[in-house]
Design a protein around this motif. Structure first.
Motif, PDB file in Angstrom:
ATOM      1  N   THR A 272       0.631  -1.226  -0.409  1.00 32.67           N
ATOM      2  CA  THR A 272      -0.695  -0.241  -0.077  1.00 32.67           C
ATOM      3  C   THR A 272       0.718   1.201  -0.010  1.00 32.67           C
ATOM      4  N   ARG A 273       2.356   1.209   0.229  1.00 29.89           N
ATOM      5  CA  ARG A 273       3.152   2.040  -0.009  1.00 29.89           C
ATOM      6  C   ARG A 273       4.120   1.166   0.401  1.00 29.89           C
ATOM      7  N   ILE A 274       5.144   2.250  -0.200  1.00 34.25           N
ATOM      8  CA  ILE A 274       6.567   1.596  -0.723  1.00 34.25           C
ATOM      9  C   ILE A 274       8.201   2.530  -0.349  1.00 34.25           C
ATOM     10  N   THR A 275       8.617   2.652   0.529  1.00 28.98           N
ATOM     11  CA  THR A 275       9.566   3.413   1.467  1.00 28.98           C
ATOM     12  C   THR A 275      10.681   3.395   0.193  1.00 28.98           C
TER      13      THR A 275
ATOM     14  N   ASP B 198      18.406  -4.544  -9.228  1.00 26.11           N
ATOM     15  CA  ASP B 198      19.842  -5.144  -9.652  1.00 26.11           C
ATOM     16  C   ASP B 198      19.440  -5.874 -10.979  1.00 26.11           C
ATOM     17  N   VAL B 199      19.112  -5.748 -11.583  1.00 20.27           N
ATOM     18  CA  VAL B 199      17.899  -7.810 -12.758  1.00 20.27           C
ATOM     19  C   VAL B 199      19.445  -7.214 -13.977  1.00 20.27           C
ATOM     20  N   GLU B 200      20.564  -7.213 -13.536  1.00 18.88           N
ATOM     21  CA  GLU B 200      21.629  -7.408 -15.033  1.00 18.88           C
ATOM     22  C   GLU B 200      21.082  -7.079 -16.758  1.00 18.88           C
ATOM     23  N   GLY B 201      20.638  -5.523 -16.447  1.00 23.01           N
ATOM     24  CA  GLY B 201      20.375  -4.918 -17.921  1.00 23.01           C
ATOM     25  C   GLY B 201      19.155  -5.003 -17.971  1.00 23.01           C
ATOM     26  N   TRP B 202      18.080  -5.844 -16.996  1.00 24.30           N
ATOM     27  CA  TRP B 202      16.512  -5.440 -17.228  1.00 24.30           C
ATOM     28  C   TRP B 202      15.501  -4.830 -16.301  1.00 24.30           C
ATOM     29  N   GLU B 203      16.648  -3.820 -16.180  1.00 25.32           N
ATOM     30  CA  GLU B 203      15.764  -2.730 -15.588  1.00 25.32           C
ATOM     31  C   GLU B 203      15.716  -1.858 -15.858  1.00 25.32           C
ATOM     32  N   PRO B 204      15.511  -1.065 -17.062  1.00 22.69           N
ATOM     33  CA  PRO B 204      14.430  -0.559 -17.777  1.00 22.69           C
ATOM     34  C   PRO B 204      13.052  -1.521 -18.492  1.00 22.69           C
ATOM     35  N   VAL B 205      12.929  -2.665 -17.759  1.00 20.68           N
ATOM     36  CA  VAL B 205      12.046  -3.401 -18.767  1.00 20.68           C
ATOM     37  C   VAL B 205      10.985  -2.413 -17.470  1.00 20.68           C
ATOM     38  N   VAL B 206      11.219  -2.811 -15.941  1.00 16.15           N
ATOM     39  CA  VAL B 206      10.876  -3.291 -14.809  1.00 16.15           C
ATOM     40  C   VAL B 206      10.082  -1.351 -13.784  1.00 16.15           C
ATOM     41  N   ILE B 207      11.469  -0.524 -14.577  1.00 18.36           N
ATOM     42  CA  ILE B 207      11.288   0.456 -14.093  1.00 18.36           C
ATOM     43  C   ILE B 207      10.172   1.601 -14.620  1.00 18.36           C
ATOM     44  N   GLN B 208       9.836   0.618 -16.709  1.00 18.64           N
ATOM     45  CA  GLN B 208       9.230   2.011 -17.274  1.00 18.64           C
ATOM     46  C   GLN B 208       7.551   1.179 -17.354  1.00 18.64           C
ATOM     47  N   GLN B 209       7.738   0.228 -15.886  1.00 18.02           N
ATOM     48  CA  GLN B 209       6.013  -0.425 -15.310  1.00 18.02           C
ATOM     49  C   GLN B 209       5.639   0.088 -14.251  1.00 18.02           C
ATOM     50  N   PHE B 210       6.575   1.257 -13.529  1.00 19.67           N
ATOM     51  CA  PHE B 210       6.537   2.444 -12.556  1.00 19.67           C
ATOM     52  C   PHE B 210       5.421   3.223 -13.108  1.00 19.67           C
ATOM     53  N   ALA B 211       5.533   3.799 -14.673  1.00 18.96           N
ATOM     54  CA  ALA B 211       4.210   4.648 -15.194  1.00 18.96           C
ATOM     55  C   ALA B 211       2.974   3.992 -15.224  1.00 18.96           C
ATOM     56  N   ASP B 212       2.342   3.255 -14.777  1.00 22.76           N
ATOM     57  CA  ASP B 212       1.074   2.562 -14.816  1.00 22.76           C
ATOM     58  C   ASP B 212       0.885   2.380 -13.291  1.00 22.76           C
ATOM     59  N   LEU B 213       1.850   2.854 -12.087  1.00 20.36           N
ATOM     60  CA  LEU B 213       1.551   3.023 -10.916  1.00 20.36           C
ATOM     61  C   LEU B 213       0.757   4.774 -10.320  1.00 20.36           C
ATOM     62  N   PRO B 214      -0.497   3.491  -9.142  1.00 21.27           N
ATOM     63  CA  PRO B 214      -1.412   5.110  -9.078  1.00 21.27           C
ATOM     64  C   PRO B 214      -0.103   5.974  -8.129  1.00 21.27           C
ATOM     65  N   ALA B 215      -0.143   7.194  -7.879  1.00 22.43           N
ATOM     66  CA  ALA B 215       0.637   7.993  -7.421  1.00 22.43           C
ATOM     67  C   ALA B 215       1.133   7.260  -6.158  1.00 22.43           C
ATOM     68  N   GLU B 216       0.296   6.655  -5.549  1.00 20.99           N
ATOM     69  CA  GLU B 216       0.490   6.690  -3.178  1.00 20.99           C
ATOM     70  C   GLU B 216       1.493   5.395  -3.081  1.00 20.99           C
TER      71      GLU B 216
END
Length: 271
Positions: A129-132, A137-155
């Motif tokens: 419900t909240r992430i601090t 560290d996923v060896e070159g796969w970081e953008p695949v994960v971080i781009q999904q942050f755009a789909d998260l609600p601000a909270e």
């Protein structure tokens, strides 16, 4: 600089200030065989989850002691199974280099099928419900994960995001973790975080003679510039969501961790 030791010192100092009541979850994605950030998070009093497809016996013990929720999967952009290319360094098997990217410099031709989940499924599984803090560290796969942050609600946006960049070569040579494809991926991570409003950032690189660099992500024109040192080798970038810290304090915390390329080689080999 000694990247992992320095970054752990920074998080140990900053996370209690960021979330003094320990209301948020801390997630360690790609735990590896050493520098267990999940253990640091739990020791600081945070509810913690660890995502690692090949947990060591030591990690299992640590997860049982605190406890830490251990998820034996790879974080990707799909729920199902994918091919994990097992890591290799200096002609020796090393799971710290395993990657879902077949062309990652540390990936070998030895593969295995692994279960995967996307970011939304992960956050649902850990009931976030909240992430601090979110360490990646996923060896070159970081953008695949971080781009999904755009789909998260601000909270649900993590208050602190740390991700790995580079490796295996130097920025000047432009090879391996610095090759055009993977450098573009690193820039995609920064652009995504910039668009989401992350600002205060810290870069810690192993390159000889460098110190931790503090910069405002919002002030960078990422189409023309980047924060990386010309002799950058490998490192982590920590980006904070609408938070500010004393720059003098950052440099004071990082001061004991000087080092260089040899530390990177050692840290990736030892367990």
């Amino acid at each position: 600089m000694r990247v992992e030791a320095c970054c752990q010192a920074l998080l140990e100092h900053l996370l209690p200030e960021l979330d003094p009541q320990r209301q948020g979850l801390c997630i360690d994605v790609g735990v590896g065989t050493f520098a267990f950030y999940c253990e640091l998070f739990a020791r600081l009093g945070f509810a913690t989850a660890a995502v690692e497809p090949s947990p060591t016996d030591k990690l299992r013990v640590v997860c049982g002691q605190y406890p830490i929720q251990l998820i034996e999967q790879c974080l990707s952009d799909q729920v199902g199974t994918q091919t994990l290319h097992m890591g290799q360094f200096a002609n020796l098997a090393n799971s710290n280099f395993s990657s879902l990217a077949a062309d990652w410099f540390g990936a070998s031709t030895i593969t295995r099928s692994v279960p995967t989940l996307d970011l939304a499924a992960l956050l649902e599984q850990v009931a976030a419900t909240r992430i601090t803090a979110f360490k990646l560290d996923v060896e070159g796969w970081e953008p695949v994960v971080i781009q999904q942050f755009a789909d998260l609600p601000a909270e649900l946006l993590p208050q602190a995001v740390m991700f790995e960049y580079g490796g295996g070569s130097s920025r000047a040579l432009g090879e391996k973790g610095w090759s055009p494809r993977f450098f573009e991926g690193t820039m995609t991570c920064l652009k995504t975080l910039q668009q989401l409003g992350y600002d205060f950032s810290i870069m810690v690189d192993y390159a000889s003679g460098t110190q931790a660099k503090v910069f405002d992500l919002q002030s960078l024109d990422l189409a023309r510039e980047s924060p990386f040192y010309a002799n950058g080798v490998y490192g982590n970038i920590l980006c904070f969501y609408r938070q500010r810290f004393s720059i003098a304090t950052i440099h004071k915390v990082c001061a004991p961790y000087g080092g260089g390329l040899a530390n990177w080689l050692i840290s990736k080999i030892v367990s």
